[in-house]
Design a protein around this motif. Structure first.
Motif, PDB file in Angstrom:
ATOM      1  N   GLN A   1      35.944  41.993  53.264  1.00  0.00           N
ATOM      2  CA  GLN A   1      36.642  40.792  52.791  1.00  0.00           C
ATOM      3  C   GLN A   1      36.440  40.575  51.293  1.00  0.00           C
ATOM      4  OE1 GLN A   1      38.795  38.690  54.354  1.00  0.00           O
ATOM      5  NE2 GLN A   1      39.002  37.522  52.456  1.00  0.00           N
ATOM      6  N   PHE A   2      35.309  40.993  50.774  1.00  0.00           N
ATOM      7  CA  PHE A   2      35.022  40.806  49.354  1.00  0.00           C
ATOM      8  C   PHE A   2      36.091  41.449  48.467  1.00  0.00           C
ATOM      9  CE2 PHE A   2      33.081  44.845  50.379  1.00  0.00           C
ATOM     10  CZ  PHE A   2      33.306  45.618  49.258  1.00  0.00           C
ATOM     11  N   LEU A   3      36.799  42.449  48.978  1.00  0.00           N
ATOM     12  CA  LEU A   3      37.850  43.069  48.188  1.00  0.00           C
ATOM     13  C   LEU A   3      39.004  42.102  47.940  1.00  0.00           C
ATOM     14  CD1 LEU A   3      37.910  46.605  49.797  1.00  0.00           C
ATOM     15  CD2 LEU A   3      37.024  45.992  47.539  1.00  0.00           C
ATOM     16  N   LEU A   4      39.302  41.285  48.921  1.00  0.00           N
ATOM     17  CA  LEU A   4      40.333  40.254  48.739  1.00  0.00           C
ATOM     18  C   LEU A   4      39.822  39.138  47.845  1.00  0.00           C
ATOM     19  CD1 LEU A   4      41.911  39.794  52.285  1.00  0.00           C
ATOM     20  CD2 LEU A   4      42.906  40.930  50.306  1.00  0.00           C
ATOM     21  N   ASP A   5      38.579  38.760  48.023  1.00  0.00           N
ATOM     22  CA  ASP A   5      37.994  37.653  47.270  1.00  0.00           C
ATOM     23  C   ASP A   5      37.884  37.982  45.784  1.00  0.00           C
ATOM     24  OD1 ASP A   5      37.734  36.396  49.712  1.00  0.00           O
ATOM     25  OD2 ASP A   5      35.619  36.909  49.918  1.00  0.00           O
ATOM     26  N   ALA A   6      37.571  39.235  45.457  1.00  0.00           N
ATOM     27  CA  ALA A   6      37.341  39.623  44.060  1.00  0.00           C
ATOM     28  C   ALA A   6      38.628  39.959  43.327  1.00  0.00           C
ATOM     29  CB  ALA A   6      36.379  40.811  44.010  1.00  0.00           C
ATOM     30  N   GLY A   7      39.657  40.418  44.024  1.00  0.00           N
ATOM     31  CA  GLY A   7      40.862  40.886  43.346  1.00  0.00           C
ATOM     32  C   GLY A   7      40.581  42.200  42.651  1.00  0.00           C
ATOM     33  N   THR A   8      41.487  42.677  41.829  1.00  0.00           N
ATOM     34  CA  THR A   8      41.312  43.971  41.160  1.00  0.00           C
ATOM     35  C   THR A   8      40.564  43.861  39.849  1.00  0.00           C
ATOM     36  OG1 THR A   8      43.468  43.780  40.115  1.00  0.00           O
ATOM     37  CG2 THR A   8      43.369  44.984  42.201  1.00  0.00           C
ATOM     38  N   ALA A   9      40.542  42.701  39.235  1.00  0.00           N
ATOM     39  CA  ALA A   9      39.930  42.580  37.907  1.00  0.00           C
ATOM     40  C   ALA A   9      38.473  42.171  37.959  1.00  0.00           C
ATOM     41  CB  ALA A   9      40.706  41.568  37.066  1.00  0.00           C
ATOM     42  N   GLY A  10      37.983  41.816  39.142  1.00  0.00           N
ATOM     43  CA  GLY A  10      36.574  41.455  39.256  1.00  0.00           C
ATOM     44  C   GLY A  10      36.325  40.041  38.776  1.00  0.00           C
ATOM     45  N   PRO A  11      35.036  39.661  38.704  1.00  0.00           N
ATOM     46  CA  PRO A  11      34.681  38.289  38.318  1.00  0.00           C
ATOM     47  C   PRO A  11      34.984  38.001  36.863  1.00  0.00           C
ATOM     48  CG  PRO A  11      32.690  39.585  38.774  1.00  0.00           C
ATOM     49  CD  PRO A  11      33.875  40.463  39.001  1.00  0.00           C
TER      50      PRO A  11
END
Length: 101
Positions: free
Chosen positions: A91-101
């Motif tokens: 799920q963290f992949l959806l939460d972080a998006g592609t650009a990261g924090p």
């Protein structure tokens, strides 16, 4: 999220000469939290990486720093994936998006 394909190229025979630097490059990607999965493309086609927590320009610079890429042991292709659904374990992949924090 990104998939990086590192397929063997014209200078494949020189892989041994640059292997230590390539392994150090991989470890930096893991240590930096950018590489999630690193492995071989079968059968004996090169390598593949799943990356996240980065931008495309930053990942391109990182890939260009790989001794295997610089010395034309492999050709690199970066595929960008915009995750829409995931298994709960990632799920963290959806939460972080592609650009990261």
């Amino acid at each position: 999220m990104f998939v990086v394909l590192l397929t063997f190229a014209s200078n494949k025979a020189q892989a041994g000469q640059f292997m230590d630097g390539h392994k150090q490059w991989i470890q930096r990607g893991l240590d930096d939290g950018v590489f999630l999965v690193v492995g071989s493309l079968q059968p004996n086609r090169g390598g593949g990486i799943v990356a996240h927590n980065t931008s495309l320009p930053d990942l391109q610079r990182r890939v260009d720093d790989d001794p295997f890429v610089a010395e034309k042991v492999v050709d690199a292709e970066i595929l960008e994936i915009t995750p829409a659904r995931t298994d709960p374990r990632v799920q963290f992949l959806l939460d972080a998006g592609t650009a990261g924090p």
